[in-house]
Design a protein around this motif. Structure first.
Motif, PDB file in Angstrom:
ATOM      1  N   UNK A 273       5.964   7.095   3.539  1.00 30.01           N
ATOM      2  CA  UNK A 273       4.737   7.058   2.245  1.00 30.01           C
ATOM      3  C   UNK A 273       3.890   8.569   2.683  1.00 30.01           C
ATOM      4  N   UNK A 274       3.543   8.727   4.057  1.00 28.24           N
ATOM      5  CA  UNK A 274       2.486   9.827   4.277  1.00 28.24           C
ATOM      6  C   UNK A 274       3.696  10.977   4.115  1.00 28.24           C
ATOM      7  N   UNK A 275       4.761  10.744   4.666  1.00 30.69           N
ATOM      8  CA  UNK A 275       5.579  12.050   4.713  1.00 30.69           C
ATOM      9  C   UNK A 275       5.713  12.446   3.115  1.00 30.69           C
ATOM     10  N   UNK A 276       6.046  11.605   2.225  1.00 29.78           N
ATOM     11  CA  UNK A 276       6.199  11.999   0.876  1.00 29.78           C
ATOM     12  C   UNK A 276       5.104  12.534   0.359  1.00 29.78           C
ATOM     13  N   UNK A 277       3.993  12.104   0.502  1.00 31.67           N
ATOM     14  CA  UNK A 277       2.615  12.640   0.056  1.00 31.67           C
ATOM     15  C   UNK A 277       2.439  13.971   0.563  1.00 31.67           C
ATOM     16  N   UNK A 278       2.602  14.615   1.887  1.00 32.85           N
ATOM     17  CA  UNK A 278       2.313  15.635   2.480  1.00 32.85           C
ATOM     18  C   UNK A 278       3.626  16.669   2.001  1.00 32.85           C
ATOM     19  N   UNK A 279       4.659  16.134   1.639  1.00 36.58           N
ATOM     20  CA  UNK A 279       5.655  17.070   0.930  1.00 36.58           C
ATOM     21  C   UNK A 279       5.396  17.289  -0.379  1.00 36.58           C
ATOM     22  N   UNK A 280       4.894  16.443  -1.211  1.00 35.00           N
ATOM     23  CA  UNK A 280       4.480  16.731  -2.548  1.00 35.00           C
ATOM     24  C   UNK A 280       3.315  17.494  -2.692  1.00 35.00           C
ATOM     25  N   UNK A 281       2.591  17.576  -1.665  1.00 31.54           N
ATOM     26  CA  UNK A 281       1.304  18.559  -1.502  1.00 31.54           C
ATOM     27  C   UNK A 281       1.699  19.862  -0.826  1.00 31.54           C
ATOM     28  N   UNK A 282       3.194  20.300  -0.979  1.00 28.17           N
ATOM     29  CA  UNK A 282       3.395  21.445  -0.531  1.00 28.17           C
ATOM     30  C   UNK A 282       3.484  21.598   0.936  1.00 28.17           C
ATOM     31  N   UNK A 283       3.150  20.839   1.865  1.00 32.53           N
ATOM     32  CA  UNK A 283       3.629  20.999   3.453  1.00 32.53           C
ATOM     33  C   UNK A 283       4.869  21.464   3.389  1.00 32.53           C
TER      34      UNK A 283
ATOM     35  N   UNK B  97       6.512  -4.136   2.804  1.00 35.57           N
ATOM     36  CA  UNK B  97       5.577  -2.788   3.479  1.00 35.57           C
ATOM     37  C   UNK B  97       5.627  -1.455   2.390  1.00 35.57           C
ATOM     38  N   UNK B  98       6.803  -1.292   1.885  1.00 35.58           N
ATOM     39  CA  UNK B  98       6.931  -0.013   1.199  1.00 35.58           C
ATOM     40  C   UNK B  98       5.937   0.293   0.085  1.00 35.58           C
ATOM     41  N   UNK B  99       5.956  -1.161  -0.871  1.00 36.89           N
ATOM     42  CA  UNK B  99       5.224  -1.015  -1.901  1.00 36.89           C
ATOM     43  C   UNK B  99       3.563  -1.150  -1.291  1.00 36.89           C
ATOM     44  N   UNK B 100       3.242  -1.716  -0.314  1.00 34.10           N
ATOM     45  CA  UNK B 100       1.952  -1.715   0.219  1.00 34.10           C
ATOM     46  C   UNK B 100       1.457  -0.276   0.386  1.00 34.10           C
ATOM     47  N   UNK B 101       2.313   0.519   0.956  1.00 34.56           N
ATOM     48  CA  UNK B 101       1.910   1.951   1.541  1.00 34.56           C
ATOM     49  C   UNK B 101       2.256   2.841   0.494  1.00 34.56           C
ATOM     50  N   UNK B 102       2.733   2.596  -0.622  1.00 32.73           N
ATOM     51  CA  UNK B 102       3.119   3.500  -1.648  1.00 32.73           C
ATOM     52  C   UNK B 102       2.142   4.435  -1.954  1.00 32.73           C
ATOM     53  N   UNK B 103       0.892   4.018  -2.365  1.00 40.15           N
ATOM     54  CA  UNK B 103      -0.284   4.846  -2.991  1.00 40.15           C
ATOM     55  C   UNK B 103      -1.437   5.070  -2.205  1.00 40.15           C
ATOM     56  N   UNK B 104      -1.212   4.761  -0.513  1.00 36.81           N
ATOM     57  CA  UNK B 104      -2.615   4.614   0.094  1.00 36.81           C
ATOM     58  C   UNK B 104      -2.993   5.985   0.606  1.00 36.81           C
ATOM     59  N   UNK B 105      -2.271   7.083   0.577  1.00 33.58           N
ATOM     60  CA  UNK B 105      -2.471   8.230   1.067  1.00 33.58           C
ATOM     61  C   UNK B 105      -2.662   9.558  -0.019  1.00 33.58           C
ATOM     62  N   UNK B 106      -3.523  10.401   0.312  1.00 33.10           N
ATOM     63  CA  UNK B 106      -3.877  11.502  -0.610  1.00 33.10           C
ATOM     64  C   UNK B 106      -4.329  12.958   0.245  1.00 33.10           C
ATOM     65  N   UNK B 107      -4.091  13.832  -0.270  1.00 33.92           N
ATOM     66  CA  UNK B 107      -4.662  15.196   0.176  1.00 33.92           C
ATOM     67  C   UNK B 107      -5.427  15.817  -0.801  1.00 33.92           C
ATOM     68  N   UNK B 108      -6.593  16.175  -0.269  1.00 33.83           N
ATOM     69  CA  UNK B 108      -7.608  17.215  -1.211  1.00 33.83           C
ATOM     70  C   UNK B 108      -7.521  18.616  -0.809  1.00 33.83           C
TER      71      UNK B 108
END
Length: 74
Positions: free
Chosen positions: A43-53, A8-19
């Protein structure tokens, strides 16, 4: 549902992005209907924090017991 806890972690790793920069400095609430291993929320949390949430909160409506039953899948 069909993936093992280990996959599951590998599957979700790059599924989310922010524009854009609409999340910069914002507090974000992620709502998930069912949490199995937590891989999607992670994965979602990581993406959001990497995009400055500024901070990410999570709410889950239900949690499965699959993690406890799939210890051999790790």
């Amino acid at each position: 549902k069909l993936l093992s806890a280990k996959m599951r972690p590998t599957n979700a790793l790059h599924k989310f992005s922010v524009m854009g920069s609409q999340l910069t400095g914002k507090r974000v609430l992620v709502v998930d209907d069912v949490a199995t291993t937590g891989a999607t929320l992670s994965a979602i949390t990581r993406c959001l924090l990497e995009n400055d949430a500024a901070v990410v909160y999570a709410a889950v409506l239900a949690r499965t017991d699959e993690l406890m039953n799939s210890e051999n899948n790790r």
